[in-house]
Design a protein around this motif. Structure first.
Motif, PDB file in Angstrom:
ATOM      1  N   ARG A 178       0.850  -1.188   0.000  1.00  0.00           N
ATOM      2  CA  ARG A 178       0.000   0.000   0.000  1.00  0.00           C
ATOM      3  C   ARG A 178       0.886   1.239   0.000  1.00  0.00           C
ATOM      4  O   ARG A 178       1.736   1.410   0.882  1.00  0.00           O
ATOM      5  N   SER A 179       0.738   2.049  -1.012  1.00  0.00           N
ATOM      6  CA  SER A 179       1.464   3.326  -1.108  1.00  0.00           C
ATOM      7  C   SER A 179       2.966   3.153  -0.937  1.00  0.00           C
ATOM      8  O   SER A 179       3.614   3.899  -0.192  1.00  0.00           O
ATOM      9  N   GLY A 180       3.530   2.149  -1.616  1.00  0.00           N
ATOM     10  CA  GLY A 180       4.976   1.972  -1.572  1.00  0.00           C
ATOM     11  C   GLY A 180       5.506   1.325  -0.324  1.00  0.00           C
ATOM     12  O   GLY A 180       6.717   1.368  -0.065  1.00  0.00           O
ATOM     13  N   GLU A 181       4.634   0.696   0.463  1.00  0.00           N
ATOM     14  CA  GLU A 181       5.050  -0.011   1.672  1.00  0.00           C
ATOM     15  C   GLU A 181       4.453  -1.417   1.655  1.00  0.00           C
ATOM     16  O   GLU A 181       3.367  -1.623   1.107  1.00  0.00           O
ATOM     17  N   ILE A 182       5.155  -2.375   2.258  1.00  0.00           N
ATOM     18  CA  ILE A 182       4.624  -3.731   2.367  1.00  0.00           C
ATOM     19  C   ILE A 182       4.521  -4.128   3.831  1.00  0.00           C
ATOM     20  O   ILE A 182       5.231  -3.600   4.697  1.00  0.00           O
ATOM     21  N   LEU A 183       3.632  -5.074   4.083  1.00  0.00           N
ATOM     22  CA  LEU A 183       3.381  -5.531   5.439  1.00  0.00           C
ATOM     23  C   LEU A 183       4.270  -6.724   5.781  1.00  0.00           C
ATOM     24  O   LEU A 183       4.306  -7.707   5.039  1.00  0.00           O
ATOM     25  N   LEU A 184       4.968  -6.625   6.894  1.00  0.00           N
ATOM     26  CA  LEU A 184       5.717  -7.748   7.456  1.00  0.00           C
ATOM     27  C   LEU A 184       5.198  -8.005   8.865  1.00  0.00           C
ATOM     28  O   LEU A 184       4.838  -7.064   9.591  1.00  0.00           O
ATOM     29  N   PRO A 257       8.691   0.751   4.166  1.00  0.00           N
ATOM     30  CA  PRO A 257       8.891   1.290   2.817  1.00  0.00           C
ATOM     31  C   PRO A 257       9.742   0.343   1.971  1.00  0.00           C
ATOM     32  O   PRO A 257      10.674  -0.294   2.473  1.00  0.00           O
ATOM     33  N   LEU A 258       9.428   0.267   0.682  1.00  0.00           N
ATOM     34  CA  LEU A 258      10.159  -0.626  -0.211  1.00  0.00           C
ATOM     35  C   LEU A 258      11.637  -0.240  -0.322  1.00  0.00           C
ATOM     36  O   LEU A 258      12.473  -1.082  -0.632  1.00  0.00           O
ATOM     37  N   GLN A 259      11.949   1.031  -0.072  1.00  0.00           N
ATOM     38  CA  GLN A 259      13.342   1.460  -0.150  1.00  0.00           C
ATOM     39  C   GLN A 259      14.096   1.220   1.158  1.00  0.00           C
ATOM     40  O   GLN A 259      15.302   1.413   1.221  1.00  0.00           O
ATOM     41  N   GLN A 260      13.394   0.792   2.208  1.00  0.00           N
ATOM     42  CA  GLN A 260      14.024   0.576   3.510  1.00  0.00           C
ATOM     43  C   GLN A 260      13.552  -0.745   4.116  1.00  0.00           C
ATOM     44  O   GLN A 260      13.142  -0.806   5.268  1.00  0.00           O
ATOM     45  N   LEU A 261      13.641  -1.805   3.354  1.00  0.00           N
ATOM     46  CA  LEU A 261      13.172  -3.108   3.821  1.00  0.00           C
ATOM     47  C   LEU A 261      14.158  -3.690   4.839  1.00  0.00           C
ATOM     48  O   LEU A 261      15.367  -3.724   4.581  1.00  0.00           O
ATOM     49  N   PRO A 262      13.660  -4.177   5.965  1.00  0.00           N
ATOM     50  CA  PRO A 262      14.545  -4.721   7.012  1.00  0.00           C
ATOM     51  C   PRO A 262      14.955  -6.165   6.709  1.00  0.00           C
ATOM     52  O   PRO A 262      14.599  -7.102   7.437  1.00  0.00           O
ATOM     53  N   LEU A 263      15.726  -6.351   5.641  1.00  0.00           N
ATOM     54  CA  LEU A 263      16.079  -7.702   5.200  1.00  0.00           C
ATOM     55  C   LEU A 263      16.851  -8.464   6.257  1.00  0.00           C
ATOM     56  O   LEU A 263      16.740  -9.696   6.357  1.00  0.00           O
ATOM     57  N   ASP A 264      17.643  -7.748   7.062  1.00  0.00           N
ATOM     58  CA  ASP A 264      18.447  -8.418   8.094  1.00  0.00           C
ATOM     59  C   ASP A 264      17.586  -9.001   9.213  1.00  0.00           C
ATOM     60  O   ASP A 264      18.054  -9.856   9.978  1.00  0.00           O
ATOM     61  N   ARG A 265      16.333  -8.587   9.299  1.00  0.00           N
ATOM     62  CA  ARG A 265      15.435  -9.111  10.329  1.00  0.00           C
ATOM     63  C   ARG A 265      14.567 -10.263   9.814  1.00  0.00           C
ATOM     64  O   ARG A 265      13.780 -10.824  10.562  1.00  0.00           O
ATOM     65  N   ILE A 266      14.701 -10.593   8.521  1.00  0.00           N
ATOM     66  CA  ILE A 266      13.948 -11.712   7.940  1.00  0.00           C
ATOM     67  C   ILE A 266      14.862 -12.938   7.951  1.00  0.00           C
ATOM     68  O   ILE A 266      15.793 -13.034   7.154  1.00  0.00           O
ATOM     69  N   LYS A 267      14.603 -13.869   8.845  1.00  0.00           N
ATOM     70  CA  LYS A 267      15.516 -14.996   9.054  1.00  0.00           C
ATOM     71  C   LYS A 267      15.340 -16.109   8.031  1.00  0.00           C
ATOM     72  O   LYS A 267      16.310 -16.805   7.698  1.00  0.00           O
ATOM     73  N   ASP A 268      14.137 -16.299   7.538  1.00  0.00           N
ATOM     74  CA  ASP A 268      13.896 -17.331   6.533  1.00  0.00           C
ATOM     75  C   ASP A 268      14.473 -16.862   5.199  1.00  0.00           C
ATOM     76  O   ASP A 268      14.055 -15.847   4.648  1.00  0.00           O
TER      77      ASP A 268
END
Length: 306
Positions: A178-184, A257-268
């Motif tokens: 939604r509006s350039g953001e995704i839900l985690l 935000p899609l430009q600031q995704l917390p990839l380091d917090r996604i363990k899978d």
């Protein structure tokens, strides 16, 4: 000089969408024709173009019209495409339409429509390039109809072919934007993941929307498939859809935000690569479907959704 038919067939290798271009005659009667020679031109100012054969019976009208509309057909509107490609006496009787804000006919249930003023006309051999300035538009979010090699195709058929290879226990997920953001959402181990829900054997794929609303507290509108992978460690198939997230505050998880995704917090690792790819492909507006397992696979190119 190349054989015109052979050249036309070569042009047909390019996968396109399908549109119906419309305007009104000097007498106020609606006219329209099917066209796949459509492209966006500019965002500022907002411009698009379509190509019109000089042999078209609509040529003189389009050369003097104050504007025209482009209706991008949805994947279930092949009949509309065929109607406006043939010399049918009353083409507009076959569609639900209205006058757009700038005056040209726009259709209901299309993927999108653009009502344009005539910005420029450029002579181009046996065609003329009609450049329109977009005065109004509407984007329904529906998937567009595709065309290549003289035949129609739909992303839904691509999905059906891929899903034919899926069996076993299923876990449905969504990249909900939604509006350039995704839900985690929390993964239960101090990390983050995409929203996933177990699919009961008796449930259809549409169960994802109901599960999402019940657990997240927001509505979603699912779009195309985005990832199908087998977690060989857990022995489960995962199916991830792209989705449009409804308004409101989620009762579980948060938007990033899609430009600031917390990839380091996604363990899978599989989820991390899915989210990472989505962020990259969003910048290009061109998405594919991953098919494989949690470690390796390939991305199948599909037509751009729009």
């Amino acid at each position: 000089m190349s054989d015109p038919r052979a050249l036309r067939d070569a042009f047909g290798a390019f996968l396109t969408g399908v549109t119906v271009v419309t305007t009104v005659s000097d007498e106020g009667a609606p006219i329209g024709f099917t066209a796949n020679s459509f492209t966006s031109v500019s965002l500022d100012p907002p411009l698009l173009l379509v190509c019109l054969a000089k042999t078209s019976r609509n040529y003189q009208t389009l050369m003097t019209a104050r504007g025209f509309a482009v209706n991008i057909l949805a994947e279930d509107q092949k009949d509309v495409s065929n109607t406006f490609a043939r010399p049918v006496e009353d083409r507009f009787a076959a569609v639900d339409w209205r006058a757009g804000p700038f005056g040209s006919p726009v259709f209901s249930d299309v993927a999108a429509w653009f009502d344009c003023s005539a910005h420029d006309r450029v002579d181009a051999g046996d065609h003329v390039i009609l450049i329109g300035k977009i005065e109004a538009f509407e984007n329904s979010g529906r998937t567009g109809l595709g065309y290549a090699r003289g035949g129609y195709f739909t992303p839904a058929l691509t999905e059906k072919n891929l899903l034919a290879n899926v069996d076993g226990s299923l876990c449905l997920g969504a990249v909900a934007e939604r509006s350039g953001e995704i839900l985690l959402v929390p993964d239960g181990d101090d990390g983050l993941t995409l929203p996933f829900f177990d699919k009961a054997e008796s449930e259809s794929m549409e169960a994802l929307e109901a599960h999402f609303t019940a657990e997240i507290g927001l509505s979603i509108r699912t779009g195309l498939l985005y990832s199908i992978y087998d977690d060989t460690n857990a022995g489960r198939q995962h199916i991830v859809y792209r989705a449009a997230l409804g308004e409101g505050v989620p009762k579980v998880g948060q938007l990033f935000p899609l430009q600031q995704l917390p990839l380091d917090r996604i363990k899978d690792s599989a989820v991390r690569e899915t989210v990472k790819r989505y962020g990259q492909e969003s910048m290009l507006g061109n998405f594919g479907i991953y098919f494989g397992n949690q470690e390796k696979g390939r991305v199948h190119a599909v037509a751009k959704k729009g």
